[in-house]
Write an enzyme that holds these catalytic residues in place. Structure first.
Site, PDB file in Angstrom:
ATOM      1  N   ASP A   1      40.020  34.437  42.305  1.00 18.77           N
ATOM      2  CA  ASP A   1      41.643  34.189  40.934  1.00 18.77           C
ATOM      3  C   ASP A   1      42.400  35.006  40.427  1.00 18.77           C
ATOM      4  O   ASP A   1      43.380  34.598  40.065  1.00 18.77           O
ATOM      5  CB  ASP A   1      40.251  34.477  39.415  1.00 18.77           C
TER       6      ASP A   1
ATOM      7  N   ASP B   1      31.514  33.608  39.287  1.00 16.78           N
ATOM      8  CA  ASP B   1      32.897  34.424  38.877  1.00 16.78           C
ATOM      9  C   ASP B   1      31.997  35.756  38.385  1.00 16.78           C
ATOM     10  O   ASP B   1      30.379  35.917  37.720  1.00 16.78           O
ATOM     11  CB  ASP B   1      33.465  34.030  38.047  1.00 16.78           C
TER      12      ASP B   1
END
Length: 171
Positions: free
Chosen positions: A146, A128
């Site tokens: 995401d 991330d």
């Protein structure tokens, strides 16, 4: 002729679906490889400041969305197995659906889910890197996969809301 027409129509729908899925998957993969290379090759150890609201920082997520359920190896494999089942179910729904808008949001969700699942297999964690913030408040760090999953779910909710609204209007 009717059967041939349905096969051609199904083939076009599946092709479009996989193009959308592939675009989401490739955008995710390219962005992650770029960020991982940027942080490892150039020895960047801190956030990369973009503007007052956005930084890039590399975090490794072994849990699910927003870093939830990060724990031992056993649960990692269990979660990964559940994610694989969800992805396979999304593929089933893509093939089953008759509506283009359902195919659209299912393909976007599946593309993002496949991107994160690939990372779980390859890296044993999901990178991330997008850090949105305002002053001292930081949102959960996330990635392009995401964004795809979230956008697909938002499309689902919007289309479902219109479907529900049209159903009530018809009654």
């Amino acid at each position: 002729f009717l059967v041939e027409g349905k096969i051609v129509q199904l083939s076009k729908k599946i092709s479009l679906s996989f193009i959308i899925l592939f675009i989401c998957f490739i955008l995710d993969r390219v962005s992650k490889v770029y960020i991982i290379d940027l942080f490892t090759q150039s020895n960047v150890s801190n956030d990369i400041y973009v503007n007052p609201y956005l930084n890039f920082i590399l975090l490794w997520n072994k849990g699910i969305a927003f870093g939830l359920l990060q724990s031992e190896q056993y649960s990692y494999h269990l979660i990964s197995s559940i994610i694989l089942i969800v992805i396979l179910f999304l593929f089933y729904l893509i093939f089953k659906t008759q509506k283009n808008w359902e195919m659209l949001y299912l393909s976007i969700i599946a593309g993002g889910a496949l991107g994160n699942f690939t990372d779980r297999i390859y890296y044993m964690a999901v990178p991330d890197f997008v850090d949105l913030h305002y002053k001292d408040f930081h949102w959960f760090t996330f990635n392009i996969a995401d964004i795809c999953i979230t956008f697909g779910i938002i499309l689902f909710l919007i289309f479902d809301m219109f479907k529900f609204k049209n159903k009530n209007n018809n009654e």
